[in-house]
Design a protein around this motif. Structure first.
Motif, PDB file in Angstrom:
ATOM      1  N   VAL A 343       1.273  11.639  23.027  1.00  0.00           N
ATOM      2  CA  VAL A 343       2.299  10.606  23.167  1.00  0.00           C
ATOM      3  C   VAL A 343       2.569   9.978  21.808  1.00  0.00           C
ATOM      4  O   VAL A 343       1.644   9.533  21.120  1.00  0.00           O
ATOM      5  CB  VAL A 343       1.835   9.531  24.178  1.00  0.00           C
ATOM      6  N   ARG A 344       3.844   9.931  21.433  1.00  0.00           N
ATOM      7  CA  ARG A 344       4.201   9.279  20.175  1.00  0.00           C
ATOM      8  C   ARG A 344       3.943   7.783  20.270  1.00  0.00           C
ATOM      9  O   ARG A 344       4.293   7.136  21.268  1.00  0.00           O
ATOM     10  CB  ARG A 344       5.670   9.525  19.858  1.00  0.00           C
ATOM     11  N   GLY A 345       3.301   7.247  19.236  1.00  0.00           N
ATOM     12  CA  GLY A 345       2.964   5.836  19.238  1.00  0.00           C
ATOM     13  C   GLY A 345       3.002   5.244  17.847  1.00  0.00           C
ATOM     14  O   GLY A 345       3.190   5.946  16.848  1.00  0.00           O
ATOM     15  N   VAL A 346       2.844   3.936  17.808  1.00  0.00           N
ATOM     16  CA  VAL A 346       2.793   3.196  16.540  1.00  0.00           C
ATOM     17  C   VAL A 346       1.416   2.558  16.432  1.00  0.00           C
ATOM     18  O   VAL A 346       0.988   1.820  17.324  1.00  0.00           O
ATOM     19  CB  VAL A 346       3.891   2.119  16.477  1.00  0.00           C
ATOM     20  N   LEU A 347       0.722   2.858  15.349  1.00  0.00           N
ATOM     21  CA  LEU A 347      -0.608   2.315  15.095  1.00  0.00           C
ATOM     22  C   LEU A 347      -0.508   1.180  14.092  1.00  0.00           C
ATOM     23  O   LEU A 347       0.055   1.345  13.007  1.00  0.00           O
ATOM     24  CB  LEU A 347      -1.524   3.413  14.547  1.00  0.00           C
ATOM     25  N   ALA A 348      -1.059   0.011  14.453  1.00  0.00           N
ATOM     26  CA  ALA A 348      -1.085  -1.142  13.553  1.00  0.00           C
ATOM     27  C   ALA A 348      -2.342  -1.948  13.842  1.00  0.00           C
ATOM     28  O   ALA A 348      -2.583  -2.320  15.008  1.00  0.00           O
ATOM     29  CB  ALA A 348       0.169  -2.010  13.731  1.00  0.00           C
ATOM     30  N   ASP A 349      -3.144  -2.177  12.808  1.00  0.00           N
ATOM     31  CA  ASP A 349      -4.361  -2.985  12.940  1.00  0.00           C
ATOM     32  C   ASP A 349      -5.281  -2.472  14.038  1.00  0.00           C
ATOM     33  O   ASP A 349      -5.878  -3.250  14.793  1.00  0.00           O
ATOM     34  CB  ASP A 349      -4.002  -4.458  13.204  1.00  0.00           C
ATOM     35  N   GLY A 350      -5.386  -1.149  14.141  1.00  0.00           N
ATOM     36  CA  GLY A 350      -6.289  -0.542  15.112  1.00  0.00           C
ATOM     37  C   GLY A 350      -5.767  -0.498  16.527  1.00  0.00           C
ATOM     38  O   GLY A 350      -6.471  -0.063  17.435  1.00  0.00           O
ATOM     39  N   ILE A 351      -4.514  -0.925  16.732  1.00  0.00           N
ATOM     40  CA  ILE A 351      -3.895  -0.914  18.062  1.00  0.00           C
ATOM     41  C   ILE A 351      -2.810   0.162  18.087  1.00  0.00           C
ATOM     42  O   ILE A 351      -1.898   0.154  17.260  1.00  0.00           O
ATOM     43  CB  ILE A 351      -3.278  -2.287  18.407  1.00  0.00           C
ATOM     44  N   ALA A 352      -2.909   1.085  19.039  1.00  0.00           N
ATOM     45  CA  ALA A 352      -1.921   2.153  19.192  1.00  0.00           C
ATOM     46  C   ALA A 352      -1.050   1.857  20.403  1.00  0.00           C
ATOM     47  O   ALA A 352      -1.548   1.799  21.535  1.00  0.00           O
ATOM     48  CB  ALA A 352      -2.610   3.503  19.352  1.00  0.00           C
ATOM     49  N   THR A 353       0.242   1.667  20.157  1.00  0.00           N
ATOM     50  CA  THR A 353       1.175   1.320  21.230  1.00  0.00           C
ATOM     51  C   THR A 353       2.136   2.474  21.463  1.00  0.00           C
ATOM     52  O   THR A 353       2.827   2.911  20.524  1.00  0.00           O
ATOM     53  CB  THR A 353       1.967   0.051  20.867  1.00  0.00           C
ATOM     54  N   PRO A 354       2.199   3.027  22.685  1.00  0.00           N
ATOM     55  CA  PRO A 354       3.115   4.134  22.945  1.00  0.00           C
ATOM     56  C   PRO A 354       4.564   3.674  22.858  1.00  0.00           C
ATOM     57  O   PRO A 354       4.905   2.562  23.256  1.00  0.00           O
ATOM     58  CB  PRO A 354       2.753   4.576  24.370  1.00  0.00           C
ATOM     59  N   LEU A 355       5.398   4.548  22.318  1.00  0.00           N
ATOM     60  CA  LEU A 355       6.829   4.279  22.270  1.00  0.00           C
ATOM     61  C   LEU A 355       7.461   4.604  23.613  1.00  0.00           C
ATOM     62  O   LEU A 355       6.940   5.422  24.388  1.00  0.00           O
ATOM     63  CB  LEU A 355       7.475   5.096  21.152  1.00  0.00           C
TER      64      LEU A 355
END
Length: 393
Positions: A343-355
């Motif tokens: 799943v494509r996601g955005v990683l920031a500060d150790g948190i991966a959020t799916p798009l």
């Protein structure tokens, strides 16, 4: 034919891909390539004692001075004589220490009157002060760069100082790209309503651009069995042949019949993953064959998981598979069906959020993603904050 697990497909591909034989590579062209043998020093560095500072070469036994200056030693122009008690030689950084001298007093700590030198500052703290001793960096025969190292400019500098002008490195893999589909037009060309700009070729070329390989993009091949078969036959002498599109089971999916018509063979087909299920792997003449799906997201994900590791392996990389890391989910995710999800996601500060957009043709979400969130087939629903595996992009 049952769906092949991703890890098994990767293992089979790497078993098929051989590390290519070494060739002689000019050191200026070696950065980014992997070593397959240990690089040892052909010379000692420094080859003799050198000054580490601008100042005066003296005997430590005479550290209090005064001294009589009897000459000069500069980089590339060493003093020819030897220092006797009470004598000094003007010396510059990188110059050879004169015979008899063992210490450097820096120029800020002395005053020079005629040919006499007087101590006006601190004495040298110890014998050998401000001297780079012979072999203090490395010595002839010393191992310097292990096998399996990805060479950086730092390694190149080290190898050059160690006496290497060329290095034995694996030959660059030669890769042919073929984009299949009668609906495709070249990037930048006007596209009709039933046409689409070809993006996979340029995407794969640039993905491969960061690896030591030679890429030949043959452009667009129309959905005609004869044209695709002839194109495949023309690249049988490459190391890897990659097609995009035409790998499924529709009437216009001609990769499998064209591969067979070109006297290629299929090792496996269809992977237990989403996106990217209709992947074909096999051989074509001297080449390994990889048929990637045509949707750009599927092509990208399968290239990341299969094509790039093949190239790294053939180029001598000891750990060719993509990096995997851990992260916390930034949003809840639904249960996973019978295929592994990437799943494509955005990683920031150790948190991966799916798009939100996960369609295999949704390239805007692909461009925004900086990781793939990997969830195994059959996984239960996941809540925000749970640990997940990610593949950084």
């Amino acid at each position: 034919m049952s769906l092949l697990p991703v890890a098994e497909a990767q293992a089979r591909l790497l078993a098929m891909a051989r590390t290519l034989p070494d060739e002689t590579v000019a050191i200026a062209e070696a950065s980014g390539r992997w070593t397959t043998s240990e690089i040892t020093a052909r010379r000692t560095q420094p080859a003799c004692d050198l000054s580490a500072m601008d100042g005066y070469a003296i005997r430590f036994a005479d550290m209090a001075g005064p001294w009589r200056v009897i000459g000069e030693s500069a980089a590339g122009a060493a003093f020819a004589g030897a220092i006797q008690p009470g004598e000094a030689v003007r010396i510059y950084t990188g110059a050879v220490m004169p015979d008899g001298a063992d210490t450097v007093v820096i120029q800020e700590d002395v005053s020079h009157e005629g040919d006499m030198l007087h101590l006006t500052g601190d004495r040298p703290g110890a014998k050998g002060r401000h001297v780079r001793s012979a072999g203090s960096d490395f010595r002839e025969g010393q191992p310097l760069i292990p096998a399996g190292t990805a060479l950086t400019p730092r390694h190149i500098a080290l190898a050059a100082l160690a006496g290497w002008g060329t290095l034995p490195l694996p030959r660059l893999p030669r890769i042919a790209l073929l984009s299949t589909g009668s609906e495709l037009v070249p990037p930048g060309a006007a596209a009709g309503l039933d046409q689409i700009p070809a993006s996979n070729g340029v995407m794969l070329s640039t993905m491969l651009g960061g690896l030591p390989c030679v890429v030949e993009d043959l452009g667009i091949i129309t959905d005609e069995l004869g044209a695709l078969t002839e194109a495949m036959r023309s690249v049988r002498d490459h190391d890897i042949v990659v097609t995009t599109g035409g790998a499924s089971v529709g009437d216009h999916d001609l990769v499998k019949p064209a591969l067979e018509a070109a006297d290629g063979s299929i090792d496996f087909w269809k992977i237990r993953m989403r996106p990217g299920k209709p992947l074909i792997a096999g051989t074509l003449g001297n080449a390994l064959f990889l048929g990637l799906p045509g949707n750009p997201v599927s092509a990208y994900v399968t290239a990341h998981l299969f094509l790039l590791p093949m190239v790294r392996h053939m180029a001598g990389c000891p750990g060719p598979l993509p990096d995997v890391a851990g992260a916390r989910l930034g949003a809840a995710m639904a249960p996973v069906g019978g295929r592994d999800d990437y799943v494509r996601g955005v990683l920031a500060d150790g948190i991966a959020t799916p798009l939100g957009a996960q369609d295999s043709a949704a390239t805007l979400a692909l461009a925004r993603a900086n990781c793939l969130i990997r969830r195994e087939a059959g996984s239960a629903a996941a809540q925000a904050g749970e640990e997940v595996s990610i593949l950084p992009l």
